[in-house]
Design a protein around this motif. Structure first.
Motif, PDB file in Angstrom:
ATOM      1  N   THR A 179      -8.039   9.602  -5.379  1.00 18.32           N
ATOM      2  CA  THR A 179      -6.578   9.573  -5.377  1.00 18.32           C
ATOM      3  C   THR A 179      -6.063   8.253  -4.834  1.00 18.32           C
ATOM      4  O   THR A 179      -5.138   7.643  -5.394  1.00 18.32           O
ATOM      5  CB  THR A 179      -6.020  10.736  -4.535  1.00 18.32           C
ATOM      6  OG1 THR A 179      -6.503  11.982  -5.067  1.00 18.32           O
ATOM      7  CG2 THR A 179      -4.503  10.739  -4.543  1.00 18.32           C
ATOM      8  N   ALA A 180      -6.663   7.778  -3.727  1.00 19.10           N
ATOM      9  CA  ALA A 180      -6.196   6.547  -3.084  1.00 19.10           C
ATOM     10  C   ALA A 180      -6.393   5.336  -3.982  1.00 19.10           C
ATOM     11  O   ALA A 180      -5.466   4.529  -4.166  1.00 19.10           O
ATOM     12  CB  ALA A 180      -6.926   6.353  -1.752  1.00 19.10           C
ATOM     13  N   LEU A 235      -2.764  10.500   3.591  1.00 18.69           N
ATOM     14  CA  LEU A 235      -4.122  10.983   3.375  1.00 18.69           C
ATOM     15  C   LEU A 235      -5.012  10.585   4.548  1.00 18.69           C
ATOM     16  O   LEU A 235      -5.899  11.345   4.971  1.00 18.69           O
ATOM     17  CB  LEU A 235      -4.690  10.414   2.073  1.00 18.69           C
ATOM     18  CG  LEU A 235      -4.118  10.974   0.770  1.00 18.69           C
ATOM     19  CD1 LEU A 235      -4.681  10.190  -0.420  1.00 18.69           C
ATOM     20  CD2 LEU A 235      -4.434  12.446   0.622  1.00 18.69           C
ATOM     21  N   GLY A 236      -4.763   9.404   5.077  1.00 18.43           N
ATOM     22  CA  GLY A 236      -5.511   8.966   6.259  1.00 18.43           C
ATOM     23  C   GLY A 236      -5.279   9.867   7.454  1.00 18.43           C
ATOM     24  O   GLY A 236      -6.178  10.049   8.286  1.00 18.43           O
ATOM     25  N   MET A 260       0.845  -1.192   0.000  1.00 16.72           N
ATOM     26  CA  MET A 260       0.000   0.000   0.000  1.00 16.72           C
ATOM     27  C   MET A 260       0.883   1.246   0.000  1.00 16.72           C
ATOM     28  O   MET A 260       1.737   1.394   0.889  1.00 16.72           O
ATOM     29  CB  MET A 260      -0.893  -0.011   1.245  1.00 16.72           C
ATOM     30  CG  MET A 260      -2.067   0.936   1.188  1.00 16.72           C
ATOM     31  SD  MET A 260      -3.282   0.544  -0.100  1.00 16.72           S
ATOM     32  CE  MET A 260      -3.745  -1.120   0.363  1.00 16.72           C
ATOM     33  N   PRO A 261       0.744   2.155  -0.969  1.00 15.75           N
ATOM     34  CA  PRO A 261       1.594   3.352  -1.024  1.00 15.75           C
ATOM     35  C   PRO A 261       1.506   4.174   0.261  1.00 15.75           C
ATOM     36  O   PRO A 261       0.420   4.345   0.840  1.00 15.75           O
ATOM     37  CB  PRO A 261       1.025   4.133  -2.216  1.00 15.75           C
ATOM     38  CG  PRO A 261       0.376   3.096  -3.069  1.00 15.75           C
ATOM     39  CD  PRO A 261      -0.174   2.078  -2.123  1.00 15.75           C
ATOM     40  N   PHE A 262       2.654   4.695   0.700  1.00 12.82           N
ATOM     41  CA  PHE A 262       2.704   5.441   1.954  1.00 12.82           C
ATOM     42  C   PHE A 262       1.844   6.699   1.891  1.00 12.82           C
ATOM     43  O   PHE A 262       1.308   7.154   2.901  1.00 12.82           O
ATOM     44  CB  PHE A 262       4.159   5.812   2.277  1.00 12.82           C
ATOM     45  CG  PHE A 262       4.335   6.452   3.621  1.00 12.82           C
ATOM     46  CD1 PHE A 262       4.037   5.760   4.786  1.00 12.82           C
ATOM     47  CD2 PHE A 262       4.796   7.757   3.718  1.00 12.82           C
ATOM     48  CE1 PHE A 262       4.201   6.350   6.026  1.00 12.82           C
ATOM     49  CE2 PHE A 262       4.961   8.354   4.963  1.00 12.82           C
ATOM     50  CZ  PHE A 262       4.659   7.647   6.115  1.00 12.82           C
ATOM     51  N   ARG A 315      -9.132  -2.393  -0.019  1.00 10.43           N
ATOM     52  CA  ARG A 315      -8.067  -2.150   0.950  1.00 10.43           C
ATOM     53  C   ARG A 315      -7.667  -0.683   0.970  1.00 10.43           C
ATOM     54  O   ARG A 315      -7.431  -0.096   2.036  1.00 10.43           O
ATOM     55  CB  ARG A 315      -6.852  -3.018   0.635  1.00 10.43           C
ATOM     56  CG  ARG A 315      -7.032  -4.496   0.954  1.00 10.43           C
ATOM     57  CD  ARG A 315      -5.720  -5.242   0.798  1.00 10.43           C
ATOM     58  NE  ARG A 315      -4.713  -4.725   1.709  1.00 10.43           N
ATOM     59  CZ  ARG A 315      -3.400  -4.943   1.578  1.00 10.43           C
ATOM     60  NH1 ARG A 315      -2.965  -5.639   0.551  1.00 10.43           N
ATOM     61  NH2 ARG A 315      -2.558  -4.460   2.454  1.00 10.43           N
ATOM     62  N   ALA A 316      -7.576  -0.059  -0.208  1.00 13.22           N
ATOM     63  CA  ALA A 316      -7.210   1.357  -0.251  1.00 13.22           C
ATOM     64  C   ALA A 316      -8.266   2.206   0.434  1.00 13.22           C
ATOM     65  O   ALA A 316      -7.954   3.125   1.198  1.00 13.22           O
ATOM     66  CB  ALA A 316      -7.027   1.803  -1.703  1.00 13.22           C
ATOM     67  N   THR A 317      -9.529   1.889   0.184  1.00  9.41           N
ATOM     68  CA  THR A 317     -10.620   2.634   0.815  1.00  9.41           C
ATOM     69  C   THR A 317     -10.595   2.463   2.319  1.00  9.41           C
ATOM     70  O   THR A 317     -10.745   3.430   3.075  1.00  9.41           O
ATOM     71  CB  THR A 317     -11.972   2.151   0.258  1.00  9.41           C
ATOM     72  OG1 THR A 317     -11.992   2.343  -1.159  1.00  9.41           O
ATOM     73  CG2 THR A 317     -13.122   2.919   0.883  1.00  9.41           C
TER      74      THR A 317
END
Length: 393
Positions: free
Chosen positions: A115-116, A8-9, A1-3, A127-129
């Motif tokens: 973006t995510a 953003l989180g 998963m990109p940092f 997973r990104a969401t």
């Protein structure tokens, strides 16, 4: 998963703290500004209304902006209105700052969702969401109880100042880590995106999300008086109660994110049935503190596990609306966030007591579960008709 998704989180955490923190501050705001508890609870609904209006509007306006520029602009507005909210003595002004802050929050979240999911493969949208939405659940675990504690020690205004402080590193993180390119070098026609949002699967998913989130916010907004007036707990327990719900939500969104890409139907149907039963059990057992605390944790997990799965399914169901899907997902979930506290406040105002919002939550999830079964039956019927037509041809 990109940092960058985790960063953003972080911004979502700051904004989620603001969205949810009023759950522990409603009684204090009502006393300080001389309004009723249901009126103060309407501040949550006002924020949600701003999210509903702002999500598709801001997503549409930002289609040709750079993602980094749009995110930074939304964060700047968000910080400014919280400064105003922290110093005002007018309930009307505070209400207005909640709406404007929600518009900025909605724009940020809509762009951040797109973006995510754009940073990962098509099989990892869930997973990104969920990673992004983990910022909201951490807000429940840490930010909301901390806000309630600050409110008890230094007054509710200190919680607004804390959101301002939290947002500063989020601004720096977005500026350094989010790509600065345009959201879409050649975005698809707006009319085409809007037409793709009319599909029955997407509309059902949006409605399910609104109902489930409405149930969540209906009870969550009034958890403080539920715990103290019905459960008999002291005011000092309120931060812990909110943290317990938040801890459950973090577990739910973490597990739900991993299941959303593999077995979304099972998460929605099984989780929806369990959620309906859980709200009913909490309504019946809210007077028992031990039982109530256990169900608060469980319901936090189920609410956010099912909710995050539905958000990811909106993105799966609208592949031809890459810039607006996140906005409409955000809007649908905040329709529930607006109607839930309103319905709970109406039940309290009608004299049914602080236990009544939990019954409203149970009814909303029961409606969602019935809609899920009806949609599944309709889908099966369509498939059967198509199969018979193919055989006849």
């Amino acid at each position: 998963m990109p940092f960058a998704i985790f960063l953003l989180g972080l911004a979502v955490f700051a904004q989620g703290t603001s969205e949810f923190m009023l759950s522990g501050l409603v009684p204090d705001i009502a006393r300080d500004l001389q309004v009723t508890v249901p009126a103060a609870g309407a501040l949550t609904s006002a924020f949600a209304v701003g999210m509903v209006v702002g999500a598709p509007l801001m997503a549409g306006l930002g289609r040709r902006w750079s993602r980094r520029g749009a995110l930074l602009g939304f964060l700047a507005v968000f910080v400014a209105v919280h400064v105003v909210g922290a110093v005002t003595h007018s309930f009307g002004v505070l209400l207005a700052t909640r709406v404007v802050g929600a518009l900025a929050n909605a724009g940020f979240l809509a762009v951040a969702l797109v973006t995510a999911v754009g940073m990962v493969g098509p099989e990892a949208k869930g997973r990104a969401t969920s990673t992004l939405l983990a910022g909201i659940t951490l807000a429940c675990v840490v930010g909301v109880p901390a806000g309630a504690l600050l409110g008890q020690v230094w007054g509710w205004r200190s919680a607004f100042w804390a959101v301002v402080v939290l947002s500063v590193p989020a601004v720096a993180a977005v500026a350094r880590s989010v790509p600065g390119g345009a959201a879409d070098a050649t975005p698809p026609p707006l009319g085409g995106e809007l037409r793709s949002l009319r599909g029955p699967r997407l509309l059902v998913t949006l409605l399910l999300g609104a109902l489930v989130n409405g149930a969540t916010f209906c009870t969550f907004t009034y958890l403080a008086p539920l715990a103290t007036e019905v459960g008999g707990l002291g005011a000092a327990w309120v931060p812990g109660v909110l943290a317990l719900f938040g801890a459950g939500s973090f577990v739910g969104v973490s597990v739900g994110g991993r299941l959303a890409d593999r077995s979304p139907a099972a998460v929605v149907t099984v989780g929806g049935a369990a959620l309906c039963a859980g709200w009913t059990a909490l309504a019946l057992g809210a007077g028992n503190p031990v039982l109530a605390l256990g169900f608060i944790f469980l319901l936090g997990a189920l609410s956010f596990g099912v909710g995050s799965t539905l958000i990811s399914q909106v993105l799966y169901a609208a592949p031809d609306a890459p810039t607006l899907a996140g906005g409409f997902a955000t809007a649908a979930f905040n329709v529930g966030a607006a109607l839930g506290p309103w319905a709970g406040g109406a039940a309290i105002g009608a004299g049914f007591g602080y236990r009544s919002p939990v019954w409203v939550s149970a009814g909303l999830v029961a409606s969602a579960f019935a809609l899920t079964l009806a949609a599944s039956a309709a889908g099966a019927a369509r498939s059967a008709r198509a199969a018979r037509a193919a055989q006849a041809g």
